[in-house]
Structures are given as structure tokens and as C-alpha cells.
Design a protein around this motif. Sequence first.
Motif: not given
Length: 342
Positions: A19-25, A27-30, A37-43
Motif C-alpha cells: 500500500s501507499k501508506n506502507a511506503v509513507s510509513l 520513508l518517514l521512519n514510522k 520492508m522499510r529497507n526494501r522501500v528505501l532501496q
Amino acid sequence: MGRKKKVSMQDIANHLEISKNAVSLALLNKKGVSEEMRNRVLQTAREMGYGSYSDKPPESGNILVLVPERIMSYQDNDHFQFYHDMIWGLERSIRKKGLNAVIAPVDRDMESRLELPRHCAEISYHGIILFGIVDRGYARTVWELDTPLVMLDSYHRDLPCPVVASANIEGAYEAVSVLIQAGHREIGFIGPTNLTTSHEERWFGYWKAMQDNGLIISERFILTSSPGFDYTEQEIGMFLDGLEKKPGAFFCGNDRIAYLLARQMRKRGLHVPADISIVGFDDLKYEEEGGLKMTTMRVEKEEMCDAAANLLLSLSGTSRDAIHQYVRPTLVLGNSVQGPVH
């Protein structure tokens, strides 16, 4: 010319099938997404070239800063003092990031004709920061451009857009709390809520502080509408003259109003804080008769400028998400409040 479509959060979400919300969380380190998943999004953000996460440099080293000329007028020294600091603070923030701030003035005729500065068509740029108090129609014209946009200091609620502003509600709440802690129970408010979101939010903070402390808001002590850009000294004087009984204190939407109020009171034989206490907002540096130094809330202008530059560079495409970043102001104690202040 700053209008090429860029990678969006939705593009990253589609690529990762999340979801777009997961991407936002992420990127904002929430909280709300796993570390994996956070690392995958950042990469993915780096690889796809998303905003400031991109490994690629921006297409252009320019950021357009649109500024209404009226707020930079030497004739209106009170507003000039506040906005001058922010304009050049913003220029420094952008320059520190290796980019150029192109300051584009917007005069009254351009604003009324909804005419964009020529820079919008003649140079390439990464995005736009729309600065200060701008008429809604003109703000919409800029908002409709196909380019990243951040509004700084003021905004329009019906134009969802990334915004950086002072935390006016929280700041006003703290300012009014100072008066309440000093023993005041009748507290007035002066601020043109019909003109800017800043004054409107400061009214909300005043209202909330009064409500939370069980205090009655008396309409006769309230001045919330102005036909002009701000109150004139004459308007404030007429307001005072219309009060048979005056409250023990006033919270003013900015320091300009606070000092004008103090001056008009002095002309009527009243003194601050002996007769009436006042708290302002903005922390402007005035030389005032009698050594009056206003208790106020200092707007953290440098932090706001840095936040606006960072937010713009984090955007992609024509993001019009209502992302609001608020910078908390700081209480500055002066000698304008009678009674103990904690």
C-alpha cells in the motif's frame, strides 16, 4: 521546465505490491512496517529515483520561491522584518543543499490577474515553494501547475498540498496558559482570522486553552475580522474605545498587534502590565517606550525554512497530498504579564 513527471509513492507501492501508506510509513521512519520492508522501500526509492532518496541528482539546481511583494514592502516595516528573515533563511537552507533559490516576486497586479512570474516558463526548476500570505485564487493557479509544490507559513485548506507552518494552535495554547497561570480569567483575543490560517489557528489555540480551563470567552473582548492585510492602529484604538469594561489580559495574534495595542492603551492612560497584561506571537524585535518587552511565542523560522526545503526535495511528481509539518514555537518571557509566570 520543471514539469516532467517524476516517481511517486504510488509507483513505489505498485512496484513492491504494497500500500501507499506502507511506503509513507517506511520513508518517514514510522512504526507500522517491518525493518525488512522499510529497507526494501528505501532501496526501491533510491533505485527508482524518488525525491531526495534518489541516487540521481535533481534535474535542475533551481528551486523557485514565489513571494508576494506586499509582504516585503519597506513601507510596512513590521511585516518586512518578519518575512525578510524567512526569505533569506530559506535561501540559505536551499543553498546548503547545493541548489539555487530563485526568488520570484509577485506584485499585486500579477496576483489579481493570476499571472505567474516569467521564471515559471523561462527556466528549469525542481519545484516551487509558495511563501507567505497569497490570495486563494493565485494559490490555486500555482497549485494547478504540474510541478512539486510546498506552501510555507500559510496555506488554504481547500487546496490539499504539502505545507510547512508554525504549530500555531499549540503555541497559542501555551501563550494563553501563561496568562491563566498569572491569574487572569478574563482574556481577550485580537487577530484577523479572516485573512490567514495562522491567525485562525492561533484563535483555535486561544479557544482551546480557555475551554480547558473552564473560562468564559466574552465576545465583546474579541476582534477577529479585518478588511485589510492586518489591523491599523486606528482600528485597534476604536476597538478599545468600544469597551466599557476592559479584560485583565489580551492574547494577540502577532507582536505587531500586541505592540499597537500597548501603544493605544498608553494613549488612554493605561499601562502594560499594570492595567492589562498582553502576550503576542512571532518574537519580533521592537524598540518600545518604557522598556516594554513583550512576552511572546518565537516562531522558529530557520527550522521552518529547513523543513520546507527538505519536504520539497522529498516530493515526487505533482504530489498534492495534504502533508503538514508543524514546527513548534518557543515561549519567550518578557515583562508584559502581571502576576507569577511559571
